[in-house]
Design a protein around this motif. Structure first.
Motif, PDB file in Angstrom:
ATOM      1  N   SER A  15       0.887  -1.327  -0.110  1.00  8.56           N
ATOM      2  CA  SER A  15      -0.247  -0.141   0.169  1.00  8.56           C
ATOM      3  C   SER A  15       0.932   1.085   0.124  1.00  8.56           C
ATOM      4  CB  SER A  15      -0.781  -0.001   1.387  1.00  8.56           C
ATOM      5  OG  SER A  15      -1.674  -0.938   0.969  1.00  8.56           O
ATOM      6  N   ARG A  16       1.963   1.155   0.825  1.00  5.40           N
ATOM      7  CA  ARG A  16       2.691   2.245   0.777  1.00  5.40           C
ATOM      8  C   ARG A  16       3.401   2.521  -0.390  1.00  5.40           C
ATOM      9  NH1 ARG A  16       3.470   4.689   5.513  1.00  5.40           N
ATOM     10  NH2 ARG A  16       2.887   3.578   7.308  1.00  5.40           N
ATOM     11  N   ALA A  17       3.980   1.504  -1.021  1.00 13.56           N
ATOM     12  CA  ALA A  17       4.530   1.450  -2.614  1.00 13.56           C
ATOM     13  C   ALA A  17       3.703   2.006  -3.558  1.00 13.56           C
ATOM     14  CB  ALA A  17       5.094   0.329  -3.131  1.00 13.56           C
ATOM     15  N   GLU A  18       2.408   1.592  -3.520  1.00 11.77           N
ATOM     16  CA  GLU A  18       1.482   2.238  -4.389  1.00 11.77           C
ATOM     17  C   GLU A  18       1.109   3.710  -4.317  1.00 11.77           C
ATOM     18  OE1 GLU A  18      -1.519  -1.734  -5.072  1.00 11.77           O
ATOM     19  OE2 GLU A  18      -1.971  -0.329  -3.366  1.00 11.77           O
ATOM     20  N   ALA A  19       1.069   4.125  -2.947  1.00 10.46           N
ATOM     21  CA  ALA A  19       0.936   5.328  -2.777  1.00 10.46           C
ATOM     22  C   ALA A  19       1.845   6.329  -3.145  1.00 10.46           C
ATOM     23  CB  ALA A  19       0.512   5.927  -1.128  1.00 10.46           C
ATOM     24  N   ARG A  20       3.121   5.927  -2.733  1.00  9.54           N
ATOM     25  CA  ARG A  20       4.558   6.468  -3.117  1.00  9.54           C
ATOM     26  C   ARG A  20       4.711   6.802  -4.711  1.00  9.54           C
ATOM     27  NH1 ARG A  20      10.300   5.693  -0.196  1.00  9.54           N
ATOM     28  NH2 ARG A  20      11.371   7.268  -1.029  1.00  9.54           N
ATOM     29  N   TYR A  21       4.432   5.489  -5.534  1.00  8.89           N
ATOM     30  CA  TYR A  21       4.695   5.449  -6.808  1.00  8.89           C
ATOM     31  C   TYR A  21       3.656   5.797  -7.783  1.00  8.89           C
ATOM     32  CZ  TYR A  21       9.392   4.124  -4.735  1.00  8.89           C
ATOM     33  OH  TYR A  21      10.480   4.171  -4.026  1.00  8.89           O
ATOM     34  N   GLY A  22       2.533   5.686  -7.420  1.00  9.15           N
ATOM     35  CA  GLY A  22       1.331   5.835  -8.135  1.00  9.15           C
ATOM     36  C   GLY A  22       1.114   4.562  -9.097  1.00  9.15           C
ATOM     37  N   ARG A  23       1.607   3.493  -8.735  1.00  8.57           N
ATOM     38  CA  ARG A  23       1.379   2.203  -9.449  1.00  8.57           C
ATOM     39  C   ARG A  23       0.670   1.262  -8.671  1.00  8.57           C
ATOM     40  NH1 ARG A  23       5.814   1.195 -13.702  1.00  8.57           N
ATOM     41  NH2 ARG A  23       4.114   0.120 -14.149  1.00  8.57           N
ATOM     42  N   GLY A  24       0.125   0.398  -9.208  1.00  4.34           N
ATOM     43  CA  GLY A  24      -0.803  -0.752  -8.467  1.00  4.34           C
ATOM     44  C   GLY A  24       0.347  -1.926  -8.294  1.00  4.34           C
ATOM     45  N   VAL A  25       0.164  -2.596  -7.272  1.00  3.96           N
ATOM     46  CA  VAL A  25       0.820  -3.823  -7.056  1.00  3.96           C
ATOM     47  C   VAL A  25      -0.102  -5.040  -7.399  1.00  3.96           C
ATOM     48  CG1 VAL A  25       1.943  -5.409  -5.378  1.00  3.96           C
ATOM     49  CG2 VAL A  25       2.253  -3.018  -5.152  1.00  3.96           C
ATOM     50  N   ALA A  26       0.270  -5.789  -8.270  1.00  2.00           N
ATOM     51  CA  ALA A  26      -0.455  -6.773  -8.814  1.00  2.00           C
ATOM     52  C   ALA A  26      -0.294  -8.345  -8.092  1.00  2.00           C
ATOM     53  CB  ALA A  26      -0.364  -6.873 -10.336  1.00  2.00           C
ATOM     54  N   GLU A  27       1.046  -8.290  -7.578  1.00  2.00           N
ATOM     55  CA  GLU A  27       1.183  -9.562  -6.812  1.00  2.00           C
ATOM     56  C   GLU A  27       2.453  -9.055  -6.026  1.00  2.00           C
ATOM     57  OE1 GLU A  27       4.073 -13.693  -8.624  1.00  2.00           O
ATOM     58  OE2 GLU A  27       2.708 -12.530 -10.013  1.00  2.00           O
ATOM     59  N   ILE A  28       2.503 -10.138  -4.990  1.00  2.00           N
ATOM     60  CA  ILE A  28       3.561  -9.867  -3.873  1.00  2.00           C
ATOM     61  C   ILE A  28       3.916 -11.327  -3.463  1.00  2.00           C
ATOM     62  CG2 ILE A  28       3.724  -9.633  -1.413  1.00  2.00           C
ATOM     63  CD1 ILE A  28       1.302  -7.867  -1.547  1.00  2.00           C
ATOM     64  N   GLN A  29       5.341 -11.406  -3.670  1.00  2.00           N
ATOM     65  CA  GLN A  29       6.271 -12.521  -3.297  1.00  2.00           C
ATOM     66  C   GLN A  29       6.795 -12.362  -2.003  1.00  2.00           C
ATOM     67  OE1 GLN A  29       9.129 -13.486  -6.235  1.00  2.00           O
ATOM     68  NE2 GLN A  29       9.858 -15.530  -5.346  1.00  2.00           N
ATOM     69  N   GLN A  30       6.477 -13.543  -1.010  1.00  2.00           N
ATOM     70  CA  GLN A  30       7.112 -13.480   0.133  1.00  2.00           C
ATOM     71  C   GLN A  30       7.885 -14.868   0.531  1.00  2.00           C
ATOM     72  OE1 GLN A  30       4.470 -12.261   3.065  1.00  2.00           O
ATOM     73  NE2 GLN A  30       5.192 -13.819   4.678  1.00  2.00           N
ATOM     74  N   ASP A  31       9.140 -14.693   1.013  1.00  2.00           N
ATOM     75  CA  ASP A  31       9.986 -15.826   1.404  1.00  2.00           C
ATOM     76  C   ASP A  31       9.867 -15.707   3.097  1.00  2.00           C
ATOM     77  OD1 ASP A  31      10.631 -16.620  -1.217  1.00  2.00           O
ATOM     78  OD2 ASP A  31      12.358 -15.168  -1.137  1.00  2.00           O
ATOM     79  N   VAL A  32       9.644 -16.945   3.552  1.00  2.00           N
ATOM     80  CA  VAL A  32       9.398 -17.047   5.002  1.00  2.00           C
ATOM     81  C   VAL A  32      10.668 -18.152   5.654  1.00  2.00           C
ATOM     82  CG1 VAL A  32       7.997 -17.873   6.898  1.00  2.00           C
ATOM     83  CG2 VAL A  32       7.023 -16.274   4.956  1.00  2.00           C
ATOM     84  N   HIS A  33      11.308 -17.971   6.594  1.00  2.00           N
ATOM     85  CA  HIS A  33      12.413 -18.810   6.933  1.00  2.00           C
ATOM     86  C   HIS A  33      12.092 -19.127   8.238  1.00  2.00           C
ATOM     87  CE1 HIS A  33      14.472 -18.324   2.771  1.00  2.00           C
ATOM     88  NE2 HIS A  33      14.173 -17.196   3.031  1.00  2.00           N
ATOM     89  N   ALA A  34      12.294 -20.296   8.697  1.00  2.00           N
ATOM     90  CA  ALA A  34      12.301 -20.538  10.358  1.00  2.00           C
ATOM     91  C   ALA A  34      13.525 -20.438  10.909  1.00  2.00           C
ATOM     92  CB  ALA A  34      11.598 -21.947  10.430  1.00  2.00           C
ATOM     93  N   VAL A  35      13.445 -19.979  12.075  1.00  2.00           N
ATOM     94  CA  VAL A  35      14.645 -19.949  12.818  1.00  2.00           C
ATOM     95  C   VAL A  35      14.634 -20.136  14.175  1.00  2.00           C
ATOM     96  CG1 VAL A  35      15.696 -18.040  11.438  1.00  2.00           C
ATOM     97  CG2 VAL A  35      14.445 -17.346  13.233  1.00  2.00           C
TER      98      VAL A  35
END
Length: 53
Positions: A15-35
């Protein structure tokens, strides 16, 4: 962006990136690692009742 994320931790980064750059985010990629955390580290994140700080 990191300082803005600290100010309002409940707001999605996308949401912050959309507001800052005026472009929509279509996909989010997330990596999760257990520690493993030591008990000392766990205690830093919990209050005396075992709840997150």
């Amino acid at each position: 962006m990191p300082e803005a994320a600290r100010e309002k931790p409940g707001t999605l980064i996308s949401s912050r990136a959309e507001a800052r750059y005026g472009r929509g985010v279509a996909e989010i990629q997330q990596d999760v690692h257990a520690v493993n955390f030591s008990q000392e580290m766990v205690d830093l994140f919990l209050d005396g009742d075992g709840q997150r700080c």
